[in-house]
Enzyme design. Structure first.
Site, PDB file in Angstrom:
ATOM      1  CB  CYS A 144      35.717  37.712  44.102  1.00 37.61           C
ATOM      2  SG  CYS A 144      36.384  37.945  45.667  1.00 37.61           S
ATOM      3  CB  THR A 145      34.788  34.689  39.704  1.00 39.36           C
ATOM      4  OG1 THR A 145      36.188  35.211  39.849  1.00 39.36           O
ATOM      5  CG2 THR A 145      34.619  34.537  38.104  1.00 39.36           C
TER       6      THR A 145
END
Length: 592
Positions: free
Chosen positions: A117-118
């Site tokens: 996600c990052t």
């Protein structure tokens, strides 16, 4: 008188000196009034017991082309907002104010402070200007609180910077250029069908959102969907490619073939005449064995991203029990195909004897974009077999037409063999398309056909693991499909994940569940990156290198007399951004 024995007097003969009691008075004729008994004290009123927590609402939204998005209120990093008001541009968000937006990209993430996600949020922040040039506003979603979102943003922005700039991130208040929805109770994810049952949170044991991506048009309808599992990072160069295709095909009566990139030739739509096609440019006709004249192509027309696109017509939602979402078991149904002797879908899957199945659904035969995809399917057969992937096609047409259509595709490829090498399922009545929820009730066969299109990857248990829903005028990029399949295989067997824009051979992410010491022993090149939160979740390793490289031509053009391969476009580095050409104009290609 006395007693006869002692001559004593009897006691009754002795006079009684005590006063006699007075006679009781006569009873009155009227009964005395008895005072009423006091009323009992009222029982204390207890407060009603608290209502049990309501379960999340059942999905009312079906993932499908043309589906209208519901309105809902949500908490975001930019405050509370109504989703429809955001789509209408009523919520001005930092860095998204200038320009006119025709599109909205809603994309979900499983959780904050997670590695894949990052990398995805950081990539979108880096490409924000490219989305703005295309008139696309962004809004993300994750099942964490607003406070967690804001703390996570510092890690996101720091990861895409040089290590020496970390202190700058820590020293100032930082914001993304787009809001993040806080969906702590998963109610929005459940309503939109975005949960991934294969990924369960370690804290609350609830399913986490998949990597769902929706491109929403100005009429609030779904124009395109990319649905990947939580361990497979999306390719945002592919997202920009399909946005360019949607914008072009939303203005002109053209389609973009398989492998198309901006600048390549396009195909006039099937329904327009030769005269109308000539208005698009010099049209070239491909002679075909069928004698049909549907394979025409013209040079890429010039078009700026400053015009409003055509509105999408209303599409009736499907009513089948099957919903397109990760983990859903694909339904079984009667089917006839070019592979004789098997008339049930699940038996056809079992006959392939592979670990994975790639199923592609087309609205009809003899359409130009679908024909280029049929040709691409023939080209990638060896690549799929090396990955233990079988290929199935389905079109809303007859077996007789399938045979003629296959000859046309093989002729354009320069192959005189009539056998495509994989089965084609016939769905002339569109019964199967309705069973898959691609078409709603009352759809007219071969008129309401645009939503009857999709690409699905199934595992050996017949469960849906990946899905792409593109409109019939936007051709699939089969390099992206092979890239996503390689990620599925890698992440299933090695406790690994692949970051945004990952290519075979790039570093991979080590799953947080793997202890550090074990990861050092198991994975070559293991390392951990430092972030402002001091959380040690960004852990990378070298790619195990088991995925074979594609053997098919990198890309193809219809501009020549044959199916001509083009040079492989340069990849986009998610740290440094895309390559630039003169005039600071972005030039985007799919990186796969």
């Amino acid at each position: 008188m006395g007693c006869c024995c002692c001559c004593k007097k009897h006691p009754k003969d002795v006079p009684d000196d005590k006063p006699k009691d007075p006679e009781p008075p006569d009873k009155p004729d009227v009964e005395p009034v008895v005072p009423p008994a006091p009323e009992p004290a009222p029982e204390p009123v207890l407060p009603p017991p608290p209502e049990p927590p309501r379960p999340p609402p059942r999905p009312t939204f079906r993932i499908g082309l043309g589906a209208e998005f519901p309105d809902f209120e949500c908490n975001t990093t930019e405050g509370k907002l109504r989703f429809h008001a955001f789509l209408d541009g009523q919520h001005d968000v930092q860095h998204q104010r200038p320009g006119k937006y025709s599109w909205t990209m809603l994309f979900s993430h499983p959780k904050d402070f997670t590695p894949v996600c990052t990398t995805e949020i950081a990539t979108c922040q880096m490409l924000l200007r490219e989305f703005q040039r295309r008139g696309v506003r962004l809004i993300g979603l994750s099942c964490d609180s607003v406070a967690n979102h804001k703390a996570w943003v510092k890690d996101v922005l720091a990861w895409r910077m040089d290590r020496k700039d970390l202190k700058k991130v820590e020293a100032r208040d930082t914001k993304l250029g787009f809001p993040l929805i806080a969906d702590e109770d998963r109610s929005i994810s459940e309503m939109l069908g975005m949960l991934d049952p294969a990924e369960v949170s370690a804290t609350d044991k609830l399913p986490m959102p998949a990597r769902a991506l929706f491109l929403i048009g100005p009429e609030k309808r779904n124009r395109l969907t990319i649905l990947y599992p939580a361990t497979t990072g999306r390719n945002f160069a592919e997202v920009l490619r399909v946005i360019d295709s949607l914008y072009l095909t939303g203005h002109l009566d053209v389609g973009t073939p398989a492998f198309w990139h901006p600048g390549d030739h396009v195909v006039p739509n099937l329904h327009i005449s030769s005269l109308a096609a000539s208005d698009l440019g010099q049209a070239t006709q491909k002679p075909l064995p069928s004698g049909k004249t549907y394979m025409r192509h013209v040079a890429h027309p010039e078009l700026k991203h400053d015009r409003e696109i055509r509105a999408m017509q209303e599409v009736k939602p499907g009513e089948s029990s099957f919903r397109i979402k990760l983990g859903a078991t694909f339904p079984d149904f009667d089917c006839t195909s070019t592979f004789k002797g098997i008339n049930r879908f699940h038996k056809l899957l079992a006959h392939q004897k592979t670990q994975w199945t790639l199923l592609i659904v087309w609205p009809a035969d003899f359409s130009p974009v679908a024909t280029t995809e049929l040709m691409a399917c023939r080209q990638i057969l060896n690549d799929l077999r090396q990955r233990s992937v079988s290929l199935l096609g389905m079109s809303c047409d007859s077996l007789e037409n399938h045979a003629v259509w296959a000859k046309d595709a093989m002729d354009i490829l320069g192959d005189k063999n009539d056998d495509l090498g994989f089965p084609l399922i016939a769905d002339l009545s569109q019964y199967i398309a309705k069973e898959l929820g691609l078409l709603g009730p009352g759809s007219v066969p071969h008129k309401d056909r645009s939503p009857a299109r999709g690409l699905f990857v199934l595992d050996s248990t017949k469960s849906l693991r990946l899905s792409l829903l593109y409109p019939e005028t936007t051709g699939f990029n089969f390099f992206e499909i092979l890239r996503a399949i390689d990620s599925l295989i890698l992440t299933q067997n090695h406790q690994l994940a692949t970051p945004a824009n990952w290519q075979s051979g790039d570093p991979v992410i080590v799953d947080p569940s793997v202890p550090t010491e074990l990861a050092k022993q198991r994975f070559a090149g293991f390392r951990t990156e430092t972030l402002p939160s001091n959380k040690l979740y960004m852990r990378f390793a070298d790619d195990p290198g088991q995925a074979p490289l594609p053997s098919l031509p990198p890309a193809a053009s219809l501009s020549g007399p044959e199916w001509e391969p083009l040079e492989m476009p340069p990849p986009i580095n998610i740290r440094t951004g895309p390559s630039r050409v003169e005039g600071d104009e972005p030039k985007f290609f799919c990186t796969c």
